[in-house]
Write a protein that holds these residues in place. Structure first.
Motif, PDB file in Angstrom:
ATOM      1  N   VAL A 146       1.174  -1.142   0.125  1.00  0.00           N
ATOM      2  CA  VAL A 146      -0.202  -0.191  -0.207  1.00  0.00           C
ATOM      3  C   VAL A 146       0.526   0.749   0.496  1.00  0.00           C
ATOM      4  N   PRO A 147       0.952   1.762  -1.143  1.00  0.00           N
ATOM      5  CA  PRO A 147       1.598   3.424  -1.365  1.00  0.00           C
ATOM      6  C   PRO A 147       1.247   4.199  -0.033  1.00  0.00           C
ATOM      7  N   VAL A 148       2.782   4.736   0.616  1.00  0.00           N
ATOM      8  CA  VAL A 148       2.091   5.618   1.874  1.00  0.00           C
ATOM      9  C   VAL A 148       2.757   7.160   1.090  1.00  0.00           C
ATOM     10  N   ALA A 149       1.896   7.955   1.667  1.00  0.00           N
ATOM     11  CA  ALA A 149       2.517   9.361   1.276  1.00  0.00           C
ATOM     12  C   ALA A 149       4.028  10.292   2.082  1.00  0.00           C
ATOM     13  N   GLY A 150       4.293  10.238   1.455  1.00  0.00           N
ATOM     14  CA  GLY A 150       5.920  10.925   2.756  1.00  0.00           C
ATOM     15  C   GLY A 150       6.370  12.135   1.118  1.00  0.00           C
ATOM     16  N   ASP A 151       7.395  12.704   1.781  1.00  0.00           N
ATOM     17  CA  ASP A 151       7.883  13.784   0.787  1.00  0.00           C
ATOM     18  C   ASP A 151       9.926  13.420   0.459  1.00  0.00           C
ATOM     19  N   GLY A 152       9.701  11.996   0.616  1.00  0.00           N
ATOM     20  CA  GLY A 152      11.159  11.696   1.013  1.00  0.00           C
ATOM     21  C   GLY A 152      12.375  11.859   1.945  1.00  0.00           C
ATOM     22  N   ARG A 153      12.012  12.553   2.319  1.00  0.00           N
ATOM     23  CA  ARG A 153      12.990  12.817   4.563  1.00  0.00           C
ATOM     24  C   ARG A 153      12.094  12.063   5.055  1.00  0.00           C
ATOM     25  N   ASP A 154      11.462  10.453   4.702  1.00  0.00           N
ATOM     26  CA  ASP A 154      11.254  10.266   6.381  1.00  0.00           C
ATOM     27  C   ASP A 154      11.964   9.405   7.016  1.00  0.00           C
ATOM     28  N   ILE A 155      11.566   8.852   8.164  1.00  0.00           N
ATOM     29  CA  ILE A 155      12.139   8.325   8.637  1.00  0.00           C
ATOM     30  C   ILE A 155      12.686   6.974   8.736  1.00  0.00           C
ATOM     31  N   ALA A 156      13.666   6.381   8.852  1.00  0.00           N
ATOM     32  CA  ALA A 156      13.513   4.309   7.652  1.00  0.00           C
ATOM     33  C   ALA A 156      12.888   3.594   8.307  1.00  0.00           C
ATOM     34  N   PHE A 157      12.636   2.521   8.292  1.00  0.00           N
ATOM     35  CA  PHE A 157      12.050   1.374   8.904  1.00  0.00           C
ATOM     36  C   PHE A 157      10.821   1.580   9.640  1.00  0.00           C
ATOM     37  N   GLY A 158      10.130   2.861  10.037  1.00  0.00           N
ATOM     38  CA  GLY A 158       8.737   2.857  10.426  1.00  0.00           C
ATOM     39  C   GLY A 158       8.926   2.942  10.949  1.00  0.00           C
ATOM     40  N   GLY A 159      10.291   4.115  12.302  1.00  0.00           N
ATOM     41  CA  GLY A 159      10.654   3.333  13.124  1.00  0.00           C
ATOM     42  C   GLY A 159      10.921   2.830  14.324  1.00  0.00           C
TER      43      GLY A 159
END
Length: 303
Positions: A146-159
């Motif tokens: 399922v696609p997740v919206a983000g700006d390309g600077r997301d915290i990796a591995f879901g935190g």
């Protein structure tokens, strides 16, 4: 974090150095209450409870903190417990069943409650210092993408990742009906320890190997309860945490939540219909999404 670890070590040394006490002051209890100050009343999304909430998307969690053993001494109690949590959430669907994303968390905790000192603070008071060691993992449910919206600077591995989390909790009876709980915590991921020594390269290896997106996440909470009736109370809780990313290219985040509800005592736990509002980063793979939400829900905390 160092101060909390110091308190833990001090409590252990005090217990070890104390001469033999009377039998009533030295006893071992198996399967006790997990904490002197339980975390089940917290507004945090990682509270170890059974919870379902909707608004505007569905989210649910199945969690419990189970006591393993309690070692009671004249100065206080050492408790050991285990936490298990599975949380589910929809990222795009407005269906009532959350089945798009999920995460799980498992941990063990050693907690020291300073019972003798707490008795000086008044009726029903408690002071507890704990150290939790665990691991969290986030992923899309059932192998979907399922696609997740983000700006390309997301915290990796879901935190997620491996962590240690010291916390200090204080419970005070403000009056005959009012009880107040304050808790401070600091969740520290394993990659933070090489950074303390200035070794960024080793920190990167650790973060990639155990799938850690955060370096640390300090948090605080306040819970107020008004015991109006014998088995029913009103509760208001607030929780907030900072999310500090490991990757220098990622954007740091935050999460705050307030929860108000009616607590009804049952035979095996507490049932709480509630309304909550939260703002900031999402949880798990939704950590790159920032939004404000208002939700209705119900939670059940097992004893």
């Amino acid at each position: 974090m160092r101060a909390a670890l110091g308190l833990v070590a001090l409590g252990v040394l005090c217990g070890a150095a104390r001469p033999a006490a009377a039998d009533e002051e030295r006893r071992t209890t198996w399967l006790p209450e997990a904490r002197a100050v339980p975390r089940a009343s917290s507004a945090a999304r990682d509270a170890p409870v059974f919870e379902y909430a909707y608004g505007p998307r569905a989210q649910a969690s199945l969690g419990h903190e189970a006591g393993v053993v309690a070692l009671r001494r004249a100065w206080g109690t050492v408790r050991m417990s285990m936490v298990g949590l599975a949380a589910f959430e929809n990222g795009t669907s407005y269906a009532p069943v959350p089945d798009e994303h999920w995460r799980w968390l498992a941990s063990g905790t050693v907690a020291l409650s300073f019972d003798r000192f707490a008795r000086r603070l008044g009726r029903d008071a408690a002071l507890e210092v704990a150290l939790q060691v665990g691991y969290e993992r986030a992923q899309a449910s059932w192998g979907t993408n399922v696609p997740v919206a983000g700006d390309g600077r997301d915290i990796a591995f879901g935190g997620g990742g491996a962590f240690v989390m010291p916390d200090v909790a204080l419970r005070l009876a403000a009056s005959r009906r009012w009880t107040l709980v304050v808790r401070l915590q600091e969740r520290v991921c394993f990659n933070a320890f090489p950074l303390l020594a200035g070794d960024r390269e080793v920190s990167d290896v650790v973060a990639d190997y155990v799938r850690e997106g955060l370096t640390h996440a300090p948090g605080a909470e306040v819970v107020a309860r008004w015991q109006r009736w014998e088995r029913t109370a009103l509760t208001l809780a607030a929780f907030g945490e900072g999310l500090f990313a490991h990757d220098t290219s990622a954007r740091d985040g935050f999460f705050v939540r307030a929860l108000g509800g009616v607590v009804h005592r049952t035979r095996h736990g507490e049932l709480t219909p509630f309304v909550s509002g939260d703002a900031g980063n999402g949880k798990g793979l939704l950590i790159g999404r920032r939004e404000a939400r208002l939700s209705l829900g119900v939670r059940y905390a097992l004893d």
